[in-house]
Write a protein that holds these residues in place. Sequence first.
Motif, PDB file in Angstrom:
ATOM      1  N   GLN A 220       0.830  -1.215   0.000  1.00 48.66           N
ATOM      2  CA  GLN A 220       0.000   0.000   0.000  1.00 48.66           C
ATOM      3  C   GLN A 220       0.858   1.256   0.000  1.00 48.66           C
ATOM      4  O   GLN A 220       0.608   2.204  -0.766  1.00 48.66           O
ATOM      5  CB  GLN A 220      -0.917  -0.002   1.227  1.00 48.66           C
TER       6      GLN A 220
ATOM      7  N   THR B  35       2.720   1.639  -3.370  1.00 49.42           N
ATOM      8  CA  THR B  35       1.774   2.021  -4.419  1.00 49.42           C
ATOM      9  C   THR B  35       1.415   3.498  -4.323  1.00 49.42           C
ATOM     10  O   THR B  35       1.349   4.214  -5.333  1.00 49.42           O
ATOM     11  CB  THR B  35       0.500   1.154  -4.333  1.00 49.42           C
ATOM     12  N   ASP B  36       1.180   3.975  -3.091  1.00 48.94           N
ATOM     13  CA  ASP B  36       0.873   5.396  -2.896  1.00 48.94           C
ATOM     14  C   ASP B  36       2.046   6.280  -3.310  1.00 48.94           C
ATOM     15  O   ASP B  36       1.860   7.351  -3.895  1.00 48.94           O
ATOM     16  CB  ASP B  36       0.513   5.666  -1.439  1.00 48.94           C
TER      17      ASP B  36
ATOM     18  N   PHE C  55       4.386   5.565  -5.561  1.00 47.70           N
ATOM     19  CA  PHE C  55       4.495   5.564  -7.017  1.00 47.70           C
ATOM     20  C   PHE C  55       3.455   6.492  -7.645  1.00 47.70           C
ATOM     21  O   PHE C  55       3.737   7.213  -8.607  1.00 47.70           O
ATOM     22  CB  PHE C  55       4.333   4.143  -7.567  1.00 47.70           C
ATOM     23  N   LYS C  56       2.253   6.488  -7.070  1.00 50.55           N
ATOM     24  CA  LYS C  56       1.189   7.362  -7.571  1.00 50.55           C
ATOM     25  C   LYS C  56       1.536   8.825  -7.343  1.00 50.55           C
ATOM     26  O   LYS C  56       1.366   9.675  -8.237  1.00 50.55           O
ATOM     27  CB  LYS C  56      -0.137   7.023  -6.889  1.00 50.55           C
ATOM     28  N   GLU C  57       2.040   9.129  -6.160  1.00 50.55           N
ATOM     29  CA  GLU C  57       2.421  10.507  -5.815  1.00 50.55           C
ATOM     30  C   GLU C  57       3.507  11.035  -6.751  1.00 50.55           C
ATOM     31  O   GLU C  57       3.500  12.212  -7.140  1.00 50.55           O
ATOM     32  CB  GLU C  57       2.930  10.536  -4.374  1.00 50.55           C
TER      33      GLU C  57
ATOM     34  N   HIS D 102       4.035  10.025  -9.803  1.00 52.99           N
ATOM     35  CA  HIS D 102       3.618   9.840 -11.202  1.00 52.99           C
ATOM     36  C   HIS D 102       4.454   8.779 -11.919  1.00 52.99           C
ATOM     37  O   HIS D 102       4.748   8.902 -13.113  1.00 52.99           O
ATOM     38  CB  HIS D 102       3.670  11.171 -11.961  1.00 52.99           C
TER      39      HIS D 102
ATOM     40  N   LYS E 155       3.804   5.932 -13.337  1.00 59.01           N
ATOM     41  CA  LYS E 155       2.566   5.275 -13.771  1.00 59.01           C
ATOM     42  C   LYS E 155       2.754   3.815 -14.163  1.00 59.01           C
ATOM     43  O   LYS E 155       1.781   3.054 -14.195  1.00 59.01           O
ATOM     44  CB  LYS E 155       1.963   6.057 -14.936  1.00 59.01           C
ATOM     45  N   ASN E 156       3.975   3.429 -14.465  1.00 57.68           N
ATOM     46  CA  ASN E 156       4.219   2.055 -14.910  1.00 57.68           C
ATOM     47  C   ASN E 156       5.052   1.261 -13.910  1.00 57.68           C
ATOM     48  O   ASN E 156       5.719   0.297 -14.271  1.00 57.68           O
ATOM     49  CB  ASN E 156       4.915   2.071 -16.271  1.00 57.68           C
TER      50      ASN E 156
ATOM     51  N   PHE F 136       4.968  -0.773 -10.161  1.00 61.50           N
ATOM     52  CA  PHE F 136       4.054  -1.406  -9.209  1.00 61.50           C
ATOM     53  C   PHE F 136       4.749  -2.562  -8.514  1.00 61.50           C
ATOM     54  O   PHE F 136       5.843  -2.985  -8.911  1.00 61.50           O
ATOM     55  CB  PHE F 136       2.778  -1.891  -9.915  1.00 61.50           C
TER      56      PHE F 136
ATOM     57  N   SER G 192       9.090  -2.172 -12.981  1.00 65.76           N
ATOM     58  CA  SER G 192       9.126  -0.805 -13.497  1.00 65.76           C
ATOM     59  C   SER G 192       9.628  -0.778 -14.932  1.00 65.76           C
ATOM     60  O   SER G 192       9.936  -1.810 -15.533  1.00 65.76           O
ATOM     61  CB  SER G 192      10.009   0.080 -12.605  1.00 65.76           C
TER      62      SER G 192
ATOM     63  N   ASP H 257      10.347   5.179 -16.051  1.00 69.42           N
ATOM     64  CA  ASP H 257       9.956   5.441 -14.666  1.00 69.42           C
ATOM     65  C   ASP H 257      11.176   5.469 -13.739  1.00 69.42           C
ATOM     66  O   ASP H 257      11.263   6.299 -12.831  1.00 69.42           O
ATOM     67  CB  ASP H 257       8.960   4.396 -14.173  1.00 69.42           C
TER      68      ASP H 257
END
Length: 348
Positions: A175, A178-179, A181-183, A185, A187-188, A190, A231, A235
């Motif tokens: 979790q 993931t947060d 990576f989102k913050e 950007h 995007k690819n 995980f 990745s 990224d």
Amino acid sequence: MKSVLRIFCAAALLFSASSLYGQDKKDYARRIDSLIQSPNSPRPFNGVILITQNGKTKYSKVYGFEDSRTKVPLKMDDQFEIMSNTKPITAVLLLKQYEKGKVDLQAPIKKYLPSLTQSWADSVTVHHLLNHTHGIVDVEKPLLFKPGTEFKYGNLSNILLGKIIEKTSGRSYIQLATDLFKELHLKNTFCYSKDNRRNLVFGHMNKDNHFTPVENSFINDENMPADGVISTAEDMTLWNSLLHQGKILNSKSYKLMTTSSMLSQHDVFGKEKSGYGYNMRIVKYKSISYLGHTGLGDGFASLMVYVPGSDVSIVVMENQMSEDSHLYYYQEALIRDIVLESNLIRRK
């Protein structure tokens, strides 16, 4: 005999590549092309290369296939298991808990992992886990050495760091990653999931240049903090830029991560010992200082390098892993050296 011949060919190509350094330093792209395409290479290159400076692409190439069975060509946005290049990400997640005051780097790990029963849990600190000087070989066995006195690299320290991150944050490693990576950007990027491969290509074992796909990854939830991130070159280039430009950690945490606190030797970074910080190698090549890490396993290999004084990022990812240990990171190391010798690098 085959192994001897491969080593001889590798040495010959290394000499050939080194001789190119005396040529025009502006022509690093041609030299990398020549290296990758050389018929004398002891193994083919199968992966992606992305080199940037000041956020601008200086070299971007893709060679080889996604899957040896279909021969579908690789693409720049294909995803790779980055293996131990996950470890710097884990260091960042731990340091973010440190920035929030939830982790004391000098505290014994027993404070955060009370279930550990060995007496060394009162002497091994979070700091020791981050720079691999803990001496733990198994959570049920005595230490290999006194904490802080020697370096021994491995996955166990990052597995324990992952547990500390979860304990202090109250959330799962996946979790939090993931947060992040989102913050950022990414995007690819995980955490590995066997049920959702996205654009993850197949890794391959290379034995005498015969490629065998790796069908099943050994990554699971427990070793995720050590090897579990997927990745792309783009990224990871962005990650390099954000991390080393101070966009992820505060200046104090970043300095802790990138300051040598122990010496260790790794063939990719030279025959002599170089610095190691928090899941980060601190290396000097001639007069040039750079930061980096490697990743290997599941039929993948990767090298991530950042040169602070020149804002140069080097990311090389392959979906092959040679069974001959002399050829681990073979082209990766030479590509790095070509860039370090090029006019992209500012010299004092």
